[in-house]
Design an enzyme around this catalytic site. Structure first.
Site, PDB file in Angstrom:
ATOM      1  N   ASP A 105       2.899   5.618   5.715  1.00  0.00           N
ATOM      2  CA  ASP A 105       1.855   4.416   5.309  1.00  0.00           C
ATOM      3  C   ASP A 105       1.926   4.730   4.305  1.00  0.00           C
ATOM      4  O   ASP A 105       0.771   3.768   3.301  1.00  0.00           O
ATOM      5  CB  ASP A 105       0.572   4.876   6.507  1.00  0.00           C
ATOM      6  CG  ASP A 105       0.166   5.677   6.578  1.00  0.00           C
ATOM      7  OD1 ASP A 105       0.032   7.159   4.959  1.00  0.00           O
ATOM      8  OD2 ASP A 105      -1.324   6.093   6.364  1.00  0.00           O
ATOM      9  N   GLU A 164      -5.481   7.481   2.733  1.00  0.00           N
ATOM     10  CA  GLU A 164      -4.848   6.457   3.541  1.00  0.00           C
ATOM     11  C   GLU A 164      -5.245   4.988   2.860  1.00  0.00           C
ATOM     12  O   GLU A 164      -6.023   4.627   2.438  1.00  0.00           O
ATOM     13  CB  GLU A 164      -5.519   7.183   4.351  1.00  0.00           C
ATOM     14  CG  GLU A 164      -5.570   8.331   5.372  1.00  0.00           C
ATOM     15  CD  GLU A 164      -3.594   7.955   6.332  1.00  0.00           C
ATOM     16  OE1 GLU A 164      -2.937   8.061   5.420  1.00  0.00           O
ATOM     17  OE2 GLU A 164      -3.656   9.165   6.997  1.00  0.00           O
ATOM     18  N   HIS A 223       1.186   6.614   1.854  1.00  0.00           N
ATOM     19  CA  HIS A 223      -0.537   7.639   1.196  1.00  0.00           C
ATOM     20  C   HIS A 223      -0.329   8.900   0.294  1.00  0.00           C
ATOM     21  O   HIS A 223       0.392   9.464   0.304  1.00  0.00           O
ATOM     22  CB  HIS A 223      -1.127   8.347   2.160  1.00  0.00           C
ATOM     23  CG  HIS A 223      -0.305   9.510   3.053  1.00  0.00           C
ATOM     24  ND1 HIS A 223      -0.990   9.825   4.920  1.00  0.00           N
ATOM     25  CD2 HIS A 223       0.115   9.986   2.849  1.00  0.00           C
ATOM     26  CE1 HIS A 223      -0.101  10.725   4.934  1.00  0.00           C
ATOM     27  NE2 HIS A 223       0.923  11.228   4.310  1.00  0.00           N
TER      28      HIS A 223
HETATM   29  C1  F6R Z   1       1.257  16.654   1.750  1.00  0.00           C
HETATM   30  C2  F6R Z   1       0.446  15.627   1.077  1.00  0.00           C
HETATM   31  C3  F6R Z   1       1.048  14.500   2.690  1.00  0.00           C
HETATM   32  C4  F6R Z   1       2.525  14.467   2.396  1.00  0.00           C
HETATM   33  C5  F6R Z   1       2.685  12.883   2.579  1.00  0.00           C
HETATM   34  C6  F6R Z   1       4.799  13.819   2.776  1.00  0.00           C
HETATM   35  O1  F6R Z   1       0.244  18.158   1.401  1.00  0.00           O
HETATM   36  O2  F6R Z   1      -0.282  15.158   0.587  1.00  0.00           O
HETATM   37  O3  F6R Z   1       1.205  13.660   1.910  1.00  0.00           O
HETATM   38  O4  F6R Z   1       3.217  14.525   0.869  1.00  0.00           O
HETATM   39  O5  F6R Z   1       2.633  13.284   4.106  1.00  0.00           O
HETATM   40  O6  F6R Z   1       4.165  14.181   4.059  1.00  0.00           O
HETATM   41  P1  F6R Z   1       6.607  14.241   4.381  1.00  0.00           P
HETATM   42  O7  F6R Z   1       7.147  15.278   3.479  1.00  0.00           O
HETATM   43  O8  F6R Z   1       6.124  15.522   5.425  1.00  0.00           O
HETATM   44  O9  F6R Z   1       7.274  13.427   4.556  1.00  0.00           O
END
Ligand code: F6R
Length: 261
Positions: A136, A143, A138
């Site tokens: 999304d 968010e 973030h």
């Molecule tokens: C985790 C974090 C999140 C992830 C994001 C991508 O500490 O801050 O912003 O970087 O959700 O997650 P993956 O790599 O699992 O797709």
């Protein structure tokens, strides 16, 4: 913002780890901001290998993670403290006392956000923040509609994030619905930012964050406001970028990748 596209995920990961290791080698008392998630596992495997090969030394490094689930014990296999110990801290020569994450069990959420901000400030700020991006858009757990000036605080997660991460929980419904996260303002306070985006599933959101308007609807787009950000993508994640030729041309003309350091 500098954008580097590598042909494979492995090459994108290797370059990300190399950027981090090189920065630490230039300044041993380094304050490193860290992320968790599937994308980062390979980066940490690379850093572990480099540490074991004595190519990077973590003995004086202090780390600050972006986020932690609210309500999870550090021993819980789904906590980010557990993830970090497992994938990185237990395998490198870091002093565990120098590793920081928000305390998911803190009773006073407002006080915990302030404590974490003070700890970052007391360390002199973050030298380099490593980031991934959520489906999304973030960064951390900021968010959509999170303040682009926000600081560390508790945040309600979106259904998209719940869908992205609940697959790691047994049962999936046991995933917490809130987390502590550094704010976008905290992240933008880092001296340098390195974001890694891999895989076709991230192509659409990567293009929005890198080339779309700056908007709290895609908090990753706030990185466009940061003076020293490098985004590393693999070919699959870069698929929707309209300025791909430009990014590749710049990188091809910079074999020493000087602008990215
Ligand atoms: C985790 C974090 C999140 C992830 C994001 C991508 O500490 O801050 O912003 O970087 O959700 O997650 P993956 O790599 O699992 O797709």
């Amino acid at each position: 913002m500098e954008v580097i596209i590598r042909p494979t995920t492995k090459e994108a990961v290797n370059l990300t780890a190399k950027l981090i290791a090189e920065a630490i080698n230039q300044k041993p008392f380094f304050k490193l901001g860290l992320a968790t998630g599937a994308t980062m596992e390979a980066v940490y495997a690379d850093l572990v290998a480099m540490n074991q090969a004595k190519e990077v030394d973590f003995s004086l490094v202090h780390t600050f993670n972006l986020d932690e689930y609210i309500g999870l014990d550090p021993e819980d296999p789904n906590s980010y403290r557990y993830y970090m110990n497992k994938h990185l801290f237990s395998k490198i020569n870091i002093d565990m006392r120098n590793t920081n994450l928000p305390n998911g069990l803190a009773e006073d959420e407002i006080a915990e956000g302030l404590r974490y901000e003070s700890a970052i400030a007391a360390a002199g700020g973050i030298d380099l923040q490593l980031l991934g991006i959520g489906n999304d858009g973030h960064i951390g757990f900021n968010e959509p509609i999170s303040s682009l000036a926000g600081r560390t605080r508790s945040k309600a997660l979106t259904p998209a994030t719940y869908a992205q991460n609940s697959v790691y929980f047994t049962p999936p419904e046991s995933m917490p619905k809130r987390a502590f996260t550094m704010g976008v303002g905290t992240i933008l306070g880092a001296e340098r930012i390195v974001m890694l985006i891999t895989g076709a599933k991230k192509a659409e959101i990567a293009a929005k964050a890198i080339e779309g308007p700056v908007t709290s609807m895609v908090t990753g787009s706030a990185l466009q406001m940061h003076p020293r950000t490098v985004v590393v993508l693999d070919e699959a994640a870069a698929a929707n970028l309209t300025q791909k030729d430009y990014y590749n041309w710049v990188f091809a003309n910079e074999p020493e990748w000087k602008p990215y350091r």
